[in-house]
Design an enzyme around this catalytic site. Structure first.
Site, PDB file in Angstrom:
ATOM      1  N   SER A  27       0.800  -1.236   0.000  1.00 22.89           N
ATOM      2  CA  SER A  27       0.000   0.000   0.000  1.00 22.89           C
ATOM      3  C   SER A  27       0.828   1.279   0.000  1.00 22.89           C
ATOM      4  O   SER A  27       0.262   2.361  -0.198  1.00 22.89           O
ATOM      5  CB  SER A  27      -0.941   0.022   1.200  1.00 22.89           C
ATOM      6  OG  SER A  27      -2.038  -0.808   0.945  1.00 22.89           O
ATOM      7  N   LYS A  57       0.422   3.376  -2.935  1.00 23.87           N
ATOM      8  CA  LYS A  57      -0.749   4.253  -3.108  1.00 23.87           C
ATOM      9  C   LYS A  57      -0.354   5.733  -3.069  1.00 23.87           C
ATOM     10  O   LYS A  57      -1.065   6.581  -3.618  1.00 23.87           O
ATOM     11  CB  LYS A  57      -1.806   3.922  -2.038  1.00 23.87           C
ATOM     12  CG  LYS A  57      -2.419   2.526  -2.240  1.00 23.87           C
ATOM     13  CD  LYS A  57      -3.292   2.080  -1.078  1.00 23.87           C
ATOM     14  CE  LYS A  57      -3.808   0.647  -1.293  1.00 23.87           C
ATOM     15  NZ  LYS A  57      -4.493   0.081  -0.131  1.00 23.87           N
ATOM     16  N   TYR A 101      -3.682  -2.240 -10.360  1.00 22.30           N
ATOM     17  CA  TYR A 101      -3.548  -1.996  -8.916  1.00 22.30           C
ATOM     18  C   TYR A 101      -2.652  -3.059  -8.260  1.00 22.30           C
ATOM     19  O   TYR A 101      -1.740  -2.743  -7.493  1.00 22.30           O
ATOM     20  CB  TYR A 101      -4.942  -1.965  -8.276  1.00 22.30           C
ATOM     21  CG  TYR A 101      -4.938  -2.092  -6.777  1.00 22.30           C
ATOM     22  CD1 TYR A 101      -4.545  -1.029  -5.969  1.00 22.30           C
ATOM     23  CD2 TYR A 101      -5.309  -3.292  -6.165  1.00 22.30           C
ATOM     24  CE1 TYR A 101      -4.513  -1.167  -4.589  1.00 22.30           C
ATOM     25  CE2 TYR A 101      -5.291  -3.429  -4.787  1.00 22.30           C
ATOM     26  CZ  TYR A 101      -4.889  -2.370  -4.004  1.00 22.30           C
ATOM     27  OH  TYR A 101      -4.851  -2.500  -2.633  1.00 22.30           O
ATOM     28  N   TYR A 145      -4.623   3.512   7.763  1.00 23.09           N
ATOM     29  CA  TYR A 145      -5.983   2.952   7.848  1.00 23.09           C
ATOM     30  C   TYR A 145      -6.634   3.260   9.183  1.00 23.09           C
ATOM     31  O   TYR A 145      -6.498   4.366   9.681  1.00 23.09           O
ATOM     32  CB  TYR A 145      -5.960   1.439   7.551  1.00 23.09           C
ATOM     33  CG  TYR A 145      -5.093   1.161   6.366  1.00 23.09           C
ATOM     34  CD1 TYR A 145      -5.518   1.563   5.101  1.00 23.09           C
ATOM     35  CD2 TYR A 145      -3.840   0.611   6.503  1.00 23.09           C
ATOM     36  CE1 TYR A 145      -4.711   1.377   4.004  1.00 23.09           C
ATOM     37  CE2 TYR A 145      -3.024   0.421   5.403  1.00 23.09           C
ATOM     38  CZ  TYR A 145      -3.478   0.811   4.155  1.00 23.09           C
ATOM     39  OH  TYR A 145      -2.678   0.653   3.082  1.00 23.09           O
ATOM     40  N   VAL A 147       1.187  -3.773   3.763  1.00 25.99           N
ATOM     41  CA  VAL A 147       1.167  -5.087   4.414  1.00 25.99           C
ATOM     42  C   VAL A 147       2.430  -5.907   4.132  1.00 25.99           C
ATOM     43  O   VAL A 147       2.590  -6.999   4.680  1.00 25.99           O
ATOM     44  CB  VAL A 147      -0.097  -5.921   4.073  1.00 25.99           C
ATOM     45  CG1 VAL A 147      -1.346  -5.298   4.657  1.00 25.99           C
ATOM     46  CG2 VAL A 147      -0.225  -6.172   2.585  1.00 25.99           C
TER      47      VAL A 147
END
Ligand code: DON
Length: 313
Positions: free
Chosen positions: A70, A73, A197, A249, A267
């Protein structure tokens, strides 16, 4: 005022933290919902700092590549904003979700508009935007390209085994994408969008490369790094605001409380943190807590930030 250590002092602090992390027994658990990630040894730890005014400083496994997941991102958001600017915010929100990164609950209540670009549905919309605006399909993945240019490391690559593992186990992400397609917030083909993605999540980088590649976020939006990223001073401030509020998150508040810096986790066990005006930090340890953030990367950056008085507050 943030402390600005000279390279020798910074090296001593990083070595000390790496030694202490090597002795930590509580290391969390390696992510297993993407099976290929479960193969990474739990005892890895690395850390790097890329200051704005000096050479990068590294400790432990700082040059070992790992799956950035992530953290990609952030780079994807930079690429999408470069294409469509502020109109992106019609399709993705800017609020913390307070839910797990792959939750579908809010998406239904909020008619397919993800809360922010750092949860999975938000990142999938960002991928859709990048694909829509990527005219030449033969060029390499734009997020990979940006990572290579920012880190000045053309050898950065996608781990094809992790990519295949994500495709094989990605039903939840495809479900998020199909739901947003039904709500009119995905415009491309779901398979293509989710594979784009998954590909960006499967990029492998080391702590040294990640700290170098995110250093532009510590600038005021000026200088060679910011030029490569194509960001303005205002965009840099806003990217940092999103990292602070949404970067970890449903643990973003806790990470802000402990570290006090804009952060982004993945992760794969990586965590980057930005010290505005000073530089970028990356830490990696593959063991995660229950919310998907690296136990030791948080602990190590928390300790570094405290020792050097690095905080935005
Ligand atoms: O889509 C997924 O679930 C992963 N490729 C990325 C998730 C992730 O890194 C969330 N991080 N903490």
């Amino acid at each position: 005022m943030p402390h600005r250590p000279d390279p020798a002092e910074l090296q001593t602090v990083l070595d000390d933290i790496a030694t202490r992390m090597a002795g930590e027994a509580e290391r969390g658990e390696v992510a297993s919902y993407i099976p290929e990630l479960a193969r990474v040894p739990l005892n890895r730890f690395g850390m790097a700092v890329a200051p704005l005014d000096g050479p990068p400083i590294i400790a432990g496994d700082a040059e070992v590549p790992f799956s950035i997941q992530s953290i990609s991102k952030v780079f994807a958001l930079v690429a999408a904003l470069g294409h469509v600017g502020a109109s992106l915010w019609r399709r993705v929100g800017r609020e913390p979700s307070g839910d797990p990164f792959n939750s579908i609950v809010q998406l239904e209540a909020e008619r397919g508009k993800p809360r922010n670009p750092f949860i999975n549905p938000g990142a999938i919309v960002v991928s859709d935007v990048i694909l829509e605006n990527q005219p030449d399909e033969t060029t390499q993945h734009p997020v990979l390209d940006l990572c290579q240019r920012l880190a000045d490391a053309p050898d950065i690559a996608v781990d094809e085994d992790v990519f295949a593992s994500e495709v094989a186990t990605g039903d939840r992400n495809r479900a998020l994408a199909y739901f947003m397609l039904a709500e009119g917030n995905i415009r491309g083909d779901v398979t293509e969008v989710t594979e784009s993605y998954f590909r960006q999540c499967s990029i492998e980088m080391s702590c040294l490369q990640l700290a170098t590649a995110t250093r532009f976020l510590a600038t005021e939006g000026e200088g060679p790094d910011a030029e490569i990223a194509g960001v303005t001073p205002e965009r840099v401030r806003r990217l940092n605001a999103l990292m602070m509020t949404c970067g970890c998150y449903d643990a973003s508040g806790e990470v802000a409380f402990r570290i006090g810096l804009p952060c982004k986790s993945g992760v794969g066990g990586g965590l980057v943190a930005i010290v505005p005006g000073v530089g970028a930090i990356a830490a990696w340890s593959p063991g995660l807590d229950k919310k998907g953030n690296s136990v030791l990367a948080i602990k190590a950056i928390e300790e570094l930030a405290h020792r050097l008085n690095w905080s935005v507050f």
